[in-house]
Write a protein that holds these residues in place. Sequence first.
Motif, PDB file in Angstrom:
ATOM      1  N   ALA A 187       0.817  -1.211   0.000  1.00  0.00           N
ATOM      2  CA  ALA A 187       0.000   0.000   0.000  1.00  0.00           C
ATOM      3  C   ALA A 187       0.853   1.265   0.000  1.00  0.00           C
ATOM      4  N   ARG A 188       1.973   1.223   0.696  1.00  0.00           N
ATOM      5  CA  ARG A 188       2.832   2.411   0.748  1.00  0.00           C
ATOM      6  C   ARG A 188       3.365   2.749  -0.645  1.00  0.00           C
ATOM      7  N   PHE A 189       3.763   1.723  -1.378  1.00  0.00           N
ATOM      8  CA  PHE A 189       4.233   1.963  -2.742  1.00  0.00           C
ATOM      9  C   PHE A 189       3.080   2.405  -3.638  1.00  0.00           C
ATOM     10  N   ALA A 190       1.941   1.740  -3.531  1.00  0.00           N
ATOM     11  CA  ALA A 190       0.800   2.080  -4.372  1.00  0.00           C
ATOM     12  C   ALA A 190       0.403   3.545  -4.187  1.00  0.00           C
ATOM     13  N   LEU A 191       0.421   4.020  -2.960  1.00  0.00           N
ATOM     14  CA  LEU A 191       0.067   5.426  -2.703  1.00  0.00           C
ATOM     15  C   LEU A 191       1.101   6.382  -3.284  1.00  0.00           C
ATOM     16  N   ALA A 192       2.361   5.976  -3.300  1.00  0.00           N
ATOM     17  CA  ALA A 192       3.398   6.816  -3.886  1.00  0.00           C
ATOM     18  C   ALA A 192       3.224   6.937  -5.395  1.00  0.00           C
ATOM     19  N   VAL A 193       2.736   5.855  -6.014  1.00  0.00           N
ATOM     20  CA  VAL A 193       2.589   5.802  -7.467  1.00  0.00           C
ATOM     21  C   VAL A 193       1.261   6.393  -7.926  1.00  0.00           C
ATOM     22  N   ASP A 194       0.233   6.226  -7.117  1.00  0.00           N
ATOM     23  CA  ASP A 194      -1.148   6.539  -7.532  1.00  0.00           C
ATOM     24  C   ASP A 194      -1.868   7.287  -6.412  1.00  0.00           C
ATOM     25  N   PRO A 195      -1.337   8.440  -5.981  1.00  0.00           N
ATOM     26  CA  PRO A 195      -1.816   9.073  -4.740  1.00  0.00           C
ATOM     27  C   PRO A 195      -3.238   9.602  -4.793  1.00  0.00           C
ATOM     28  N   ALA A 196      -3.772   9.880  -5.965  1.00  0.00           N
ATOM     29  CA  ALA A 196      -5.117  10.461  -6.054  1.00  0.00           C
ATOM     30  C   ALA A 196      -6.211   9.416  -6.237  1.00  0.00           C
ATOM     31  N   ASN A 197      -5.855   8.140  -6.189  1.00  0.00           N
ATOM     32  CA  ASN A 197      -6.809   7.065  -6.434  1.00  0.00           C
ATOM     33  C   ASN A 197      -7.707   6.873  -5.196  1.00  0.00           C
ATOM     34  N   ALA A 198      -8.965   7.259  -5.315  1.00  0.00           N
ATOM     35  CA  ALA A 198      -9.880   7.196  -4.167  1.00  0.00           C
ATOM     36  C   ALA A 198     -10.146   5.762  -3.741  1.00  0.00           C
ATOM     37  N   ALA A 199     -10.266   4.840  -4.697  1.00  0.00           N
ATOM     38  CA  ALA A 199     -10.493   3.435  -4.351  1.00  0.00           C
ATOM     39  C   ALA A 199      -9.307   2.879  -3.577  1.00  0.00           C
ATOM     40  N   LEU A 200      -8.110   3.251  -3.989  1.00  0.00           N
ATOM     41  CA  LEU A 200      -6.901   2.829  -3.274  1.00  0.00           C
ATOM     42  C   LEU A 200      -6.892   3.403  -1.868  1.00  0.00           C
ATOM     43  N   GLN A 201      -7.253   4.655  -1.716  1.00  0.00           N
ATOM     44  CA  GLN A 201      -7.271   5.264  -0.389  1.00  0.00           C
ATOM     45  C   GLN A 201      -8.224   4.533   0.546  1.00  0.00           C
ATOM     46  N   ARG A 202      -9.392   4.140   0.023  1.00  0.00           N
ATOM     47  CA  ARG A 202     -10.343   3.380   0.852  1.00  0.00           C
ATOM     48  C   ARG A 202      -9.778   2.011   1.210  1.00  0.00           C
ATOM     49  N   ARG A 203      -9.127   1.366   0.250  1.00  0.00           N
ATOM     50  CA  ARG A 203      -8.534   0.047   0.520  1.00  0.00           C
ATOM     51  C   ARG A 203      -7.454   0.158   1.588  1.00  0.00           C
ATOM     52  N   VAL A 204      -6.650   1.191   1.510  1.00  0.00           N
ATOM     53  CA  VAL A 204      -5.589   1.381   2.496  1.00  0.00           C
ATOM     54  C   VAL A 204      -6.181   1.565   3.889  1.00  0.00           C
ATOM     55  N   GLU A 205      -7.266   2.312   3.990  1.00  0.00           N
ATOM     56  CA  GLU A 205      -7.942   2.476   5.282  1.00  0.00           C
ATOM     57  C   GLU A 205      -8.450   1.134   5.812  1.00  0.00           C
ATOM     58  N   ASP A 206      -9.037   0.329   4.917  1.00  0.00           N
ATOM     59  CA  ASP A 206      -9.536  -0.989   5.319  1.00  0.00           C
ATOM     60  C   ASP A 206      -8.393  -1.880   5.778  1.00  0.00           C
ATOM     61  N   VAL A 207      -7.273  -1.832   5.052  1.00  0.00           N
ATOM     62  CA  VAL A 207      -6.115  -2.650   5.404  1.00  0.00           C
ATOM     63  C   VAL A 207      -5.597  -2.272   6.785  1.00  0.00           C
ATOM     64  N   ALA A 208      -5.499  -0.979   7.055  1.00  0.00           N
ATOM     65  CA  ALA A 208      -5.017  -0.522   8.365  1.00  0.00           C
ATOM     66  C   ALA A 208      -5.937  -1.008   9.480  1.00  0.00           C
TER      67      ALA A 208
END
Length: 252
Positions: free
Chosen positions: A170-191
Motif C-alpha cells: 500500500a505504501r508503494f501504491a500510494l506513492a505511485v497513484d496518490p489520487a486514487n480514491a479506491a486505493l485510499q479506501r482500501r488502504v484504510e480498510d487494510v489498516a
Amino acid sequence: MARLEPIPAYQDNYIWFLQDGESSIVVDPGDAAPVLARLGDARPNAILITHHHWDHIDGLPELHARWPDVPIFAPDDPRIAIATHRVTEGDVVEIGPWRFDVLAVPGHTLSHIAYSTDQLLFCGDTLFSLGCGRLFEGTPAQMLASLDRLAALPGDTTVCCTHEYTASNARFALAVDPANAALQRRVEDVAALRGRGEPTLPTTIASERACNPFLRSDAPEIRSMLEQRLGHSPADRVEAFAALRSWKDDFR
C-alpha cells in the motif's frame, strides 16, 4: 457452504485451506506444522502447489509421509521433488466438488501456475493485493501477460494470495497513484484489519483492478508518474510495467 481459510505460516505466508462438506484441499504448504495443527485428525482430498519456492513446498515431505494417498498437484518442475500429478496450462484438476483450470502464469518463476475455479483463484506469488511478485526468473513481458490474464477474470473472483504484503504494498501504491480514491479506501480498510490482527486477504479481482498499480500500469496518472521518474514516456506497456516493477524493487 464452502469455507475458505488462510492458515498463517512463517512470518507472512498463508497456506490456503478450502473445505466444502467432507471435501477439502490445502494450497502451498510451506510448513507442515500449522496444517497438521489446523486439520487435526482430518486429511485433505488434495494438495495444490503453485511454484517451487521453499516457503510453498517445504511442508510436503512431512505431509506426504502422513498422507501418502493424498494426491499432490504441482507444476512440471524438477525443483518440486514430491508430486503425484504434474500439471500445466490447459489441464483440469477435479477434486470433490471443485473443477480447477490450470493457468500458466510465468514471471515470478518460469513454471509458476495458478488454479482457477468458480470465481476462486489460487495465484501463489504472481498477484498480491496491491502488488505482484518479484521477477526472479521471468521477464517483464511474461509477468505483464500473466497479470493481464488474471485481471481478465470476473470481478467477483476471490483472490487467494500467499503473503501478507498488503500494508507494505500500500505504501508503494500510494506513492505511485496518490489520487486514487479506491486505493485510499482500501488502504484504510487494510489498516483497520491489521490493527485488529486480521488478514487483509482474500481480495477480489475488482478491487485489484481498481487499486493495484501493477494492474493499472496503463492508467494515465501512473504513466505520468513513470514519465517523471524515467525522464521520458515509456515506449510501450512492457517498458511501463518494467519501470514500475523496478521502482517497487528499490522502494523503501
